[in-house]
Design a protein around this motif. Structure first.
Motif, PDB file in Angstrom:
ATOM      1  N   VAL B 206       0.840  -1.201   0.000  1.00 25.08           N
ATOM      2  CA  VAL B 206       0.000   0.000   0.000  1.00 25.08           C
ATOM      3  C   VAL B 206       0.872   1.246   0.000  1.00 25.08           C
ATOM      4  CG1 VAL B 206      -1.670   1.336   1.329  1.00 25.08           C
ATOM      5  CG2 VAL B 206      -1.988  -1.112   1.043  1.00 25.08           C
ATOM      6  N   ASN B 210       0.881   4.073  -2.997  1.00 25.54           N
ATOM      7  CA  ASN B 210       0.415   5.423  -2.699  1.00 25.54           C
ATOM      8  C   ASN B 210       1.511   6.481  -2.670  1.00 25.54           C
ATOM      9  OD1 ASN B 210      -2.258   4.774  -2.538  1.00 25.54           O
ATOM     10  ND2 ASN B 210      -2.260   4.440  -0.336  1.00 25.54           N
ATOM     11  N   PHE B 212       4.332   9.212  -3.514  1.00 20.15           N
ATOM     12  CA  PHE B 212       4.678  10.074  -4.652  1.00 20.15           C
ATOM     13  C   PHE B 212       5.947  10.884  -4.388  1.00 20.15           C
ATOM     14  CE2 PHE B 212       4.134  14.632  -3.926  1.00 20.15           C
ATOM     15  CZ  PHE B 212       3.667  14.624  -2.623  1.00 20.15           C
ATOM     16  N   PHE B 213       6.258  11.086  -3.090  1.00 17.78           N
ATOM     17  CA  PHE B 213       7.331  12.032  -2.789  1.00 17.78           C
ATOM     18  C   PHE B 213       8.708  11.554  -3.272  1.00 17.78           C
ATOM     19  CE2 PHE B 213       9.975  14.637   0.143  1.00 17.78           C
ATOM     20  CZ  PHE B 213       9.569  15.871  -0.342  1.00 17.78           C
ATOM     21  N   LEU B 216       8.938  12.238  -6.803  1.00 18.46           N
ATOM     22  CA  LEU B 216       9.070  13.676  -7.056  1.00 18.46           C
ATOM     23  C   LEU B 216      10.522  14.119  -6.855  1.00 18.46           C
ATOM     24  CD1 LEU B 216       7.474  16.341  -7.573  1.00 18.46           C
ATOM     25  CD2 LEU B 216       7.260  16.543  -5.108  1.00 18.46           C
ATOM     26  N   GLN B 228       0.861   8.021  -9.198  1.00 19.37           N
ATOM     27  CA  GLN B 228       0.547   9.118  -8.286  1.00 19.37           C
ATOM     28  C   GLN B 228       1.114  10.451  -8.778  1.00 19.37           C
ATOM     29  OE1 GLN B 228      -1.541   8.634  -5.873  1.00 19.37           O
ATOM     30  NE2 GLN B 228      -1.523   6.406  -5.912  1.00 19.37           N
ATOM     31  N   LEU B 231      -1.008  11.588 -11.603  1.00 18.19           N
ATOM     32  CA  LEU B 231      -2.258  12.085 -11.021  1.00 18.19           C
ATOM     33  C   LEU B 231      -2.064  13.516 -10.529  1.00 18.19           C
ATOM     34  CD1 LEU B 231      -5.149  11.424 -10.025  1.00 18.19           C
ATOM     35  CD2 LEU B 231      -4.133  10.672  -7.890  1.00 18.19           C
ATOM     36  N   ARG B 232      -0.930  13.736  -9.879  1.00 13.28           N
ATOM     37  CA  ARG B 232      -0.643  15.081  -9.394  1.00 13.28           C
ATOM     38  C   ARG B 232      -0.601  16.069 -10.556  1.00 13.28           C
ATOM     39  NH1 ARG B 232       4.436  17.633  -9.231  1.00 13.28           N
ATOM     40  NH2 ARG B 232       4.547  19.364  -7.764  1.00 13.28           N
ATOM     41  N   VAL B 235      -4.381  16.274 -12.161  1.00 14.00           N
ATOM     42  CA  VAL B 235      -5.451  16.839 -11.336  1.00 14.00           C
ATOM     43  C   VAL B 235      -5.005  18.104 -10.614  1.00 14.00           C
ATOM     44  CG1 VAL B 235      -7.060  16.429  -9.453  1.00 14.00           C
ATOM     45  CG2 VAL B 235      -6.510  14.598 -11.048  1.00 14.00           C
ATOM     46  N   LEU B 236      -3.900  17.997  -9.882  1.00  8.78           N
ATOM     47  CA  LEU B 236      -3.560  19.100  -8.990  1.00  8.78           C
ATOM     48  C   LEU B 236      -3.074  20.329  -9.737  1.00  8.78           C
ATOM     49  CD1 LEU B 236      -4.201  16.991  -7.037  1.00  8.78           C
ATOM     50  CD2 LEU B 236      -2.084  17.357  -5.860  1.00  8.78           C
ATOM     51  N   GLN B 266      -9.674  14.456 -15.671  1.00 12.73           N
ATOM     52  CA  GLN B 266      -9.124  14.583 -14.322  1.00 12.73           C
ATOM     53  C   GLN B 266      -9.840  13.653 -13.344  1.00 12.73           C
ATOM     54  OE1 GLN B 266      -9.002  18.666 -13.028  1.00 12.73           O
ATOM     55  NE2 GLN B 266      -8.440  19.404 -15.052  1.00 12.73           N
ATOM     56  N   LEU B 270      -8.308  10.179 -11.458  1.00 11.98           N
ATOM     57  CA  LEU B 270      -8.394   9.983 -10.011  1.00 11.98           C
ATOM     58  C   LEU B 270      -9.031   8.629  -9.696  1.00 11.98           C
ATOM     59  CD1 LEU B 270      -7.934  11.493  -7.288  1.00 11.98           C
ATOM     60  CD2 LEU B 270     -10.347  11.997  -7.357  1.00 11.98           C
ATOM     61  N   SER B 273      -6.757   5.750 -10.247  1.00 16.51           N
ATOM     62  CA  SER B 273      -5.704   5.616  -9.239  1.00 16.51           C
ATOM     63  C   SER B 273      -6.231   5.032  -7.930  1.00 16.51           C
ATOM     64  CB  SER B 273      -5.019   6.956  -8.980  1.00 16.51           C
ATOM     65  OG  SER B 273      -5.764   7.684  -8.030  1.00 16.51           O
ATOM     66  N   ILE B 274      -7.520   5.235  -7.635  1.00 17.53           N
ATOM     67  CA  ILE B 274      -8.004   4.724  -6.343  1.00 17.53           C
ATOM     68  C   ILE B 274      -8.717   3.373  -6.464  1.00 17.53           C
ATOM     69  CG2 ILE B 274      -8.175   7.005  -5.296  1.00 17.53           C
ATOM     70  CD1 ILE B 274     -11.180   6.883  -5.603  1.00 17.53           C
TER      71      ILE B 274
END
Lengths: 329, 299
Positions: B206, B210, B212-213, B216, B228, B231-232, B235-236, B266, B270, B273-274
């Motif tokens: 999990v 999940n 992403f950092f 990044l 992820q 997705l960022r 969407v973000l 978008q 999402l 991804s979920i």
């Protein structure tokens, strides 16, 4: 346990005469176990202990030199000022310091103020449910957000709060209000941050309290009922004292994070429009240190932040010990 | 147990049920809303008509994601790959390290234990970690998402205390029958530990899915991005650009995003991804809960 020791020792003493050295013999005998340990020890060395040495970056004028490992570059780099404190001084006297301090503290403080009691209340109320299936249904639903990634959670918020098409603003408009640009307004940031934190962690946060509650003897409640105690009185006099140790320890750990708000979620949520309320130490470390590659400055800010966190942890623990006689150590 | 039928008790029951309903609605509404919008027609999305059920049922967003935009399927596979490999390696590393450390007679055990516990409390921070990963030449590759996170000290400690619950006679017997330490681990201990190993595998899986950092920080190639991070971006960054645009800040909005992704895409991204989490979480939550309980009550 006894048996193994004896057999090992017996084996050891027979061969000790030959090997001449008990320790050396043991090492040889346990060589498989020790070999199994090697990758793990190496992992912690490289990714925990070498970075600890790397904290020196904060005290030196460090430049990444092509073709050299960073540890030798750190070693040869000149100290930053007389005591290596130039980057710390620059940060503390810089224009962002108080803004970051205030934002970090407020986000952490509000997260505890609202985020800490709510899972406890939820656990207490859940514990009052008599129907087992209903109880486990509510619980299962409440865990859901914990399993979603932080990107998905922030993504959902951004989509639902989007100015034109998000359902929240659509409803606001229908009710005759002006739409609100939630993610563009500094005034909304803390509310969004804290409420999404509560939404995500409510179910899992309640788990440890429920675990503590499951240990309470049912007889205590029965005798309380015979004595005529109301359910609120039972909660107050039996249930709450039963979870007090867990509550105190969770609170201490929480307080130690008052200035430890992590960068991950804020990086997803903020924008230059909301820096005024959203920018914290850890996001500043990320921007200055990794995005702008000012490694020494970033490391200095990070270290400053960690030192304050340790101070908070120690103080919270001390106070908890004084007041409730519960503590981490 | 005697049922309390006083007025106070009835009021308490009402309050409890209201709170439970509130929790259920607050938890499920956002998820259902996002799913419903992702299946709706662009006109209905733009006019904000969709609440819990799709309006103008429409699969075009999913068609775009799956067949026209190569990034999302690619990043989905990247995430699957990273999760599978990462989980396998983490479980292996955690298991063998915990097994060795669980032996009370291990030489220098105290030293080794201190050595693995210290990183639970102190760390160098992200800058030195980044410098280590860069020096080791991992930046830009999938291994940078896995190797720096091989063992969680937390799960290591839990595994150690789990292995300690094994009766020593079991392994003694195995050794008398000619098993070495490795044989005892593989043939005796592991088959009896499937529940514990499955639990830590789920936790690791999990968190890989999940995360992403690390991506990044360490990745620079769009083709390697995990889901992820895509997705960022979709969407973000887009909603921000959207927002800036609707506030009349077009220049800044353009800086952020050359072209704004349609809302339906978008939402659909999402959902994609979920979905894996929505499918697996009811099955794995009990392991998580058990794991958290064990962890919390030990301390």
């Amino acid at each position: 346990m006894g048996a193994s020791h004896q057999s090992l020792l017996a084996g050891a003493s027979i061969k000790r005469a030959k090997a001449g050295n008990g320790l050396w013999f043991k090492i040889k005998q346990q060589k498989i176990l020790l070999l199994l340990l090697v990758p793990g020890l190496l992992y912690f060395f490289l990714f925990s202990y070498v970075p600890m040495y790397g904290i020196l970056v904060a005290f030196k004028k460090f430049r990444m030199q092509a073709g050299h490992p960073f540890w030798s570059s750190v070693f040869t780099a000149p100290w930053a000022g007389a005591y290596g404190l130039d980057y710390f001084k620059a940060f503390i006297n810089g224009p962002y310091f108080w803004m970051l301090m205030k934002n970090t503290f407020l986000l952490g403080f509000y997260s505890i103020l609202f985020g800490f009691p709510i899972p406890i209340l939820f656990a207490l109320l859940l514990n009052e449910l008599r129907n087992r299936y209903y109880k486990s249904f509510v619980q299962t639903v409440s865990y859901l957000p914990y399993f979603l990634s932080i990107v998905a959670v922030v993504g959902m918020m951004k989509l639902m709060l989007a100015p034109d098409t998000g359902i929240v603003n659509v409803l606001l408009v229908k009710l005759g209000f002006e739409p609100i640009y939630f993610f563009g307004l500094p005034g909304w940031f803390r509310t969004l941050f804290v409420s999404s934190h509560i939404w995500k962690d409510l179910g899992m946060g309640a788990v440890i309290y429920l675990a503590a509650l499951s240990k309470v003897d049912a007889e205590q409640y029965e005798s309380a009922v015979l004595d005529g105690a109301t359910r609120l009185q039972q909660m107050w006099n039996i249930t709450l004292p039963a979870i007090k140790p867990v509550v105190v320890i969770t609170l201490i750990l929480g307080l130690s994070h008052v200035l430890g708000v992590g960068a991950e979620k804020i990086i997803l949520m903020y924008s230059p429009l909301t820096y005024d309320t959203a920018d914290v130490f850890s996001t500043y470390v990320y921007r200055q240190g990794l995005v702008n590659m000012d490694f020494s400055f970033g490391a200095a800010v990070d270290l400053f932040n960690s030192v304050i966190n340790v101070f908070f942890l120690v103080s919270a623990n001390y106070l908890a010990k004084k007041i409730t006689e519960e503590s981490l150590w | 147990m005697v049922r309390d039928t006083s007025v106070g008790s009835r009021i308490l029951d009402i309050v409890i049920h209201l709170v439970m309903i509130l929790v259920i609605v607050a938890t499920l509404f956002p998820v259902l809303n996002v799913v419903a919008v992702s299946f709706s027609s662009p006109e209905n999305i733009a006019s904000g008509q969709v609440a819990l059920l799709p309006k103008g049922f429409n699969l075009s967003a999913y068609h775009t994601i799956l067949f026209e935009d190569v990034h999302i399927p690619k990043s989905f596979l990247n995430s699957v790959f990273i999760t599978l490999i990462g989980t396998a390696v983490n479980v292996l590393m955690t298991t063998i390290t915990a097994y060795a450390l669980s032996k009370r007679y291990l030489v220098f055990r105290g030293v080794f234990m201190t050595y693995v516990v210290i990183p639970m409390f102190f760390g160098g921070g992200i800058i030195p970690l980044f410098l280590v990963v860069k020096t080791l030449g991992l930046v830009g590759s999938f291994s940078s998402l896995i190797i720096p996170y091989l063992i969680s000290p937390w799960w290591l400690i839990i595994m150690i205390s789990f292995f300690r619950t094994f009766p020593i006679e079991l392994e003694e017997a195995a050794k008398i029958d000619g098993c070495g330490d490795l044989g005892a681990l593989v043939r005796i201990v592991l088959p009896l530990s499937t529940a514990a190993v499955a639990t830590i595998a789920l936790f690791y899986a999990v968190s890989y899915w999940n995360s992403f950092f690390p991506a990044l920080m360490f990745l620079n190639d769009y083709a390697k991005y995990p889901l992820q991070l895509i997705l960022r971006d979709i969407v973000l960054q887009n909603t921000l650009a959207d927002q800036l645009a609707s506030q009349g800040n077009a220049a800044l909005a353009n800086d952020l995003q050359e072209s704004i992704t349609p809302q339906s895409v978008q939402y659909a991204t999402l959902v994609i991804s979920i979905v894996p989490m929505l499918i697996v979480y009811p099955f794995i939550q009990k392991y998580f809960v058990k794991g958290i309980m064990i962890g919390s009550l030990k301390g």
